[in-house]
Design a protein around this motif. Structure first.
Motif, mmCIF file in Angstrom:
data_model
loop_
_atom_site.group_PDB
_atom_site.id
_atom_site.type_symbol
_atom_site.label_atom_id
_atom_site.label_comp_id
_atom_site.label_asym_id
_atom_site.label_seq_id
_atom_site.Cartn_x
_atom_site.Cartn_y
_atom_site.Cartn_z
ATOM 1 N N ARG A 229 0.824 -1.216 0.000
ATOM 2 C CA ARG A 229 0.000 0.000 0.000
ATOM 3 C C ARG A 229 0.855 1.263 0.000
ATOM 4 N NH1 ARG A 229 -2.814 2.858 5.055
ATOM 5 N NH2 ARG A 229 -4.160 4.309 3.949
ATOM 6 N N LEU A 230 1.913 1.299 0.820
ATOM 7 C CA LEU A 230 2.768 2.485 0.868
ATOM 8 C C LEU A 230 3.413 2.737 -0.489
ATOM 9 C CD1 LEU A 230 4.130 4.800 2.333
ATOM 10 C CD2 LEU A 230 5.848 3.184 3.188
ATOM 11 N N LEU A 231 3.894 1.691 -1.141
ATOM 12 C CA LEU A 231 4.483 1.873 -2.469
ATOM 13 C C LEU A 231 3.445 2.390 -3.462
ATOM 14 C CD1 LEU A 231 6.771 -1.291 -2.851
ATOM 15 C CD2 LEU A 231 7.395 0.995 -2.037
ATOM 16 N N LEU A 232 2.247 1.832 -3.434
ATOM 17 C CA LEU A 232 1.206 2.266 -4.371
ATOM 18 C C LEU A 232 0.780 3.705 -4.130
ATOM 19 C CD1 LEU A 232 -1.017 -0.957 -4.416
ATOM 20 C CD2 LEU A 232 0.465 -0.124 -6.252
ATOM 21 N N ASP A 236 5.532 10.017 -6.528
ATOM 22 C CA ASP A 236 6.471 11.019 -7.027
ATOM 23 C C ASP A 236 7.308 10.487 -8.184
ATOM 24 O OD1 ASP A 236 5.896 13.217 -5.555
ATOM 25 O OD2 ASP A 236 7.803 13.328 -4.506
ATOM 26 N N MET A 237 7.792 9.286 -8.040
ATOM 27 C CA MET A 237 8.779 8.749 -8.975
ATOM 28 C C MET A 237 8.173 7.837 -10.034
ATOM 29 S SD MET A 237 11.517 8.097 -5.919
ATOM 30 C CE MET A 237 12.615 7.014 -6.798
ATOM 31 N N CYS A 238 6.944 7.398 -9.806
ATOM 32 C CA CYS A 238 6.222 6.581 -10.792
ATOM 33 C C CYS A 238 4.734 6.835 -10.592
ATOM 34 C CB CYS A 238 6.543 5.106 -10.618
ATOM 35 S SG CYS A 238 5.610 4.019 -11.729
ATOM 36 N N ALA A 239 4.031 7.167 -11.649
ATOM 37 C CA ALA A 239 2.617 7.533 -11.534
ATOM 38 C C ALA A 239 1.764 6.397 -10.990
ATOM 39 C CB ALA A 239 2.087 7.970 -12.904
ATOM 40 N N ASP A 240 2.203 5.156 -11.173
ATOM 41 C CA ASP A 240 1.437 4.005 -10.705
ATOM 42 C C ASP A 240 1.892 3.499 -9.339
ATOM 43 O OD1 ASP A 240 -0.199 3.867 -12.991
ATOM 44 O OD2 ASP A 240 1.407 2.857 -14.101
ATOM 45 N N LEU A 242 5.509 3.754 -6.377
ATOM 46 C CA LEU A 242 6.950 3.542 -6.299
ATOM 47 C C LEU A 242 7.292 2.075 -6.586
ATOM 48 C CD1 LEU A 242 9.750 4.677 -5.545
ATOM 49 C CD2 LEU A 242 9.221 4.122 -3.156
ATOM 50 N N GLY A 243 8.170 1.867 -7.559
ATOM 51 C CA GLY A 243 8.586 0.510 -7.911
ATOM 52 C C GLY A 243 7.573 -0.266 -8.724
ATOM 53 N N ASN A 244 6.525 0.409 -9.200
ATOM 54 C CA ASN A 244 5.430 -0.297 -9.878
ATOM 55 C C ASN A 244 5.435 -0.074 -11.382
ATOM 56 O OD1 ASN A 244 3.201 -2.038 -9.697
ATOM 57 N ND2 ASN A 244 1.747 -0.336 -9.675
ATOM 58 N N GLU A 245 6.606 0.132 -11.940
ATOM 59 C CA GLU A 245 6.708 0.346 -13.383
ATOM 60 C C GLU A 245 6.181 -0.828 -14.193
ATOM 61 O OE1 GLU A 245 9.750 2.817 -11.281
ATOM 62 O OE2 GLU A 245 9.124 0.706 -11.202
ATOM 63 N N ARG A 246 6.235 -2.041 -13.640
ATOM 64 C CA ARG A 246 5.771 -3.244 -14.353
ATOM 65 C C ARG A 246 4.454 -3.785 -13.779
ATOM 66 N NH1 ARG A 246 9.798 -5.849 -17.345
ATOM 67 N NH2 ARG A 246 11.524 -4.430 -17.743
ATOM 68 N N LEU A 507 14.504 -2.434 -3.999
ATOM 69 C CA LEU A 507 13.450 -2.168 -4.970
ATOM 70 C C LEU A 507 14.053 -2.035 -6.364
ATOM 71 C CD1 LEU A 507 10.337 -1.625 -4.639
ATOM 72 C CD2 LEU A 507 10.896 0.813 -4.753
ATOM 73 N N HIS A 508 13.475 -2.744 -7.344
ATOM 74 C CA HIS A 508 13.979 -2.643 -8.715
ATOM 75 C C HIS A 508 13.931 -1.201 -9.216
ATOM 76 C CE1 HIS A 508 14.465 -6.894 -9.357
ATOM 77 N NE2 HIS A 508 13.177 -7.167 -9.226
ATOM 78 N N GLY A 509 12.891 -0.467 -8.812
ATOM 79 C CA GLY A 509 12.679 0.856 -9.373
ATOM 80 C C GLY A 509 13.305 2.001 -8.613
ATOM 81 N N ALA A 510 14.100 1.730 -7.582
ATOM 82 C CA ALA A 510 14.764 2.794 -6.819
ATOM 83 C C ALA A 510 16.091 2.287 -6.292
ATOM 84 C CB ALA A 510 13.868 3.267 -5.668
ATOM 85 N N ASP A 511 17.047 3.200 -6.153
ATOM 86 C CA ASP A 511 18.395 2.799 -5.749
ATOM 87 C C ASP A 511 18.593 2.739 -4.246
ATOM 88 O OD1 ASP A 511 19.192 2.596 -8.398
ATOM 89 O OD2 ASP A 511 19.844 4.695 -8.501
ATOM 90 N N ASN A 512 17.699 3.333 -3.467
ATOM 91 C CA ASN A 512 17.939 3.417 -2.021
ATOM 92 C C ASN A 512 16.723 3.011 -1.197
ATOM 93 O OD1 ASN A 512 16.434 5.727 -2.706
ATOM 94 N ND2 ASN A 512 17.345 6.940 -1.050
#
Length: 552
Positions: A229-232, A236-240, A242-246, A507-512
């Motif tokens: 839920r927190l990622l969704l 800021d970094m992905c419209a869908d 954080l880390g949810n590019e796929r 996380l695949h979609g973030a470095d830290n």
């Protein structure tokens, strides 16, 4: 230091590592990072006791398998403040690819987990791995009126520390030292940043303060539902999310659905069968469950489910006895007496309420006056309570057991359609609440049905008795209770197309950003997940030490 963020003047300092959540995962990572030279903080949405605000913030909607309210907590220690403590290591087959399970296989070997389990046992009061072997608590198998030889099934041991670990208390000394700052009333609404770097957590307090807490690296350890839920909610970094590019965040939600089904009519009455019916010994409570061995699972193409045997006493299913046991568990005199006895002899369980999964009645919130209704429950069921007390405390005579019921626990296959997503309702922070959609599949159900069918033959062949079961024809499917094990929603893997974090839990979609907890499990097995959660959290802390301490 333990501090209330709402009462703190000014903003907190920037940290090297910010951990979100104070349960088994977050508490372990914090404790393991002490002495690393890294500055560490833990953000806990709740405080040191349950509150109405915390309960409002933990709300979730669910369809399919209903998610229990007390399976998630906004309080110091998280869900470990309510769990019963049962644990067991994952089996080798749980981590291996299975050709009949599409999304199976872990990106690490079980051999890597084994020393981590031992470290979890050494530092966090879990059983040593030897305790789960035939030479460990398996030796109690010989202490009983039956010692059946199985042809097809095998046993798996489950153990709980007496008393269960509460990670709010387990690692409290870390927070009371200079090793890590614990911020209470620190609800993270979202993680914010740009590019591939999260710069700060948007933290809210009960008075409405909004604080940007900055850190070099963030560890999300808020539970299997809240991690997703927190990622969704972080966009800021992905419209869908954080880390949810796929579109992988929140998918592959798993549980261990459980419930009663099946009655074993014993061929002859028994007085003593602690290994199968439950015991207290050497500081642990536990039992041996029955399941298919790994070769049989592969041959039949089945998930790794199991059953345990629960003896039916003349007083079984008495709410009066359940209320009495609950009061006794809160009594220091009784608890100390039972623990002392269990260290010198095997204490057999005389009612399911004495250990195992706590029920709704045992998990209801109560003030001091809230225990008064329990006394009336005890009085209302006085005949059964009296009979139970006579057997347990006065005569010590073992009642003859003629029947046992099966308590069933299922492994769910990881399916992308079983998922955590966002609902239309928002919480106190204005953020969408989670909507949990998960249910068992045909393979999940067939796996338990075949186990019942084989147990019918096994019990008869071993001279144990006759199993009465209608699981194969039961409508609707009866094994539907939430086990409070919320697994797989940010699964680990090497392919971002089918996973959310890499084998180092980054996380695949973030470095830290790293994740911790059962949400990273690719598959669930049948074991209660906390032992493995702590083992993986030790591993994650080691990764963070190696990656970030050198640059402090």
């Amino acid at each position: 230091m333990i501090r209330d963020l709402d009462q703190h003047d000014g903003d907190p300092p920037a940290y090297d590592v910010c951990i979100i959540g104070s349960g088994a995962a977050g508490g372990t990572v914090a404790a393991e990072l002490v002495g690393s030279g890294l500055s560490v903080c833990v953000l806990e949405s709740g405080v040191q006791r349950v509150t109405r605000r915390g309960d409002d913030l933990k709300k979730a909607h669910s369809r399919g398998i209903h998610v229990k309210d007390y399976s998630r907590e906004r309080v110091l220690g998280g869900a470990t403040t309510t769990w019963s403590g049962l644990s067991s290591p994952l089996d080798p087959a749980d981590l291996q690819p299975r050709d009949f399970v599409e999304y199976s296989g872990w990106p690490l070997e079980r051999a890597e987990l084994l020393p981590l389990y031992e470290e979890a046992a050494e530092r966090y009061r879990f059983p040593r791995l030897a305790a789960f072997t035939p030479e460990g608590f398996g030796a109690l198998r010989a202490k009983g009126d039956l010692s059946p030889a199985w042809s097809v099934v095998e046993e798996k041991i489950f153990l709980a520390a007496d008393d269960p670990q509460d990670f709010g208390k387990e690692v409290r000394q870390v927070y009371e030292s200079d090793g890590a700052d614990l911020w209470l009333d620190a609800s993270v609404a979202e993680l914010c940043g740009s590019g591939r770097t999260v710069t700060h957590a948007d933290v809210r307090t009960r008075s409405g303060r909004q604080i940007a807490l900055r850190a070099r690296v963030f560890v999300v350890a808020a539970g299997g539902i809240e991690n997703a839920r927190l990622l969704l909610n972080s966009r800021d970094m992905c419209a869908d999310g954080l880390g949810n590019e796929r579109d992988q965040v929140g998918r592959y939600m798993m549980n261990h659905p459980k419930n009663y089904r099946g009655i074993l009519h014993l061929a002859r009455p028994v007085e003593e069968l602690p290994y199968y019916f439950g015991f207290l010994s050497e500081g642990f409570a536990g039992y041996g469950g029955l399941r298919f061995p790994e070769g049989e699972l592969a041959r039949r193409g089945l998930m790794n489910s199991y059953v345990r045997l629960e003896p039916l006493f003349p007083w079984s299913d008495s709410e009066g006895i359940e209320a009495l046991v609950l009061i006794a568990k809160r009594s220091k005199f009784f608890v100390d007496r039972m623990r002392k006895k269990s260290r010198t002899e095997v204490v057999e369980l005389r009612d399911y309420a004495e250990t195992g999964d706590d029920s709704d009645l045992q998990n209801q919130r109560r003030s001091l006056f809230g225990f008064v209704p329990l006394l009336f429950t005890i009085l209302f069921d006085a005949p059964k309570v009296t009979r139970y007390l006579w057997s347990r405390v006065v005569s010590r005579k073992r009642p003859l057991i003629r029947r046992a019921r099966l308590r069933n626990f299922m492994e769910m296959e990881p399916r992308p359609e079983n998922r955590v997503t966002l609902s239309d309702e928002v919480d106190l922070l204005g953020k969408p609440l989670p909507l949990v959609l998960h249910d068992t599949t045909a393979l999940d159900r067939r796996s338990l049905v075949e186990l019942h069918a084989v147990l019918v033959e096994e019990f008869e062949r071993a001279g144990v008795g006759r199993l009465e079961t209608d699981l194969a024809t039961a409508e609707p499917w009866p094994i539907t209770q939430d086990a409070s094990h919320h697994i797989g929603t940010t699964r680990m893997g090497t392919d971002p197309a089918t996973s959310v974090v890499d084998p180092d839990l980054k996380l695949h979609g973030a470095d830290n950003v790293h994740l911790a907890g059962a949400s990273v499990f690719p598959t669930s097995g049948c074991a209660n997940p906390t032992f493995t959660i702590v083992a993986l959290s030790i591993r994650l802390a080691r990764t963070l030490r190696q990656r970030y301490s050198e640059s402090v």
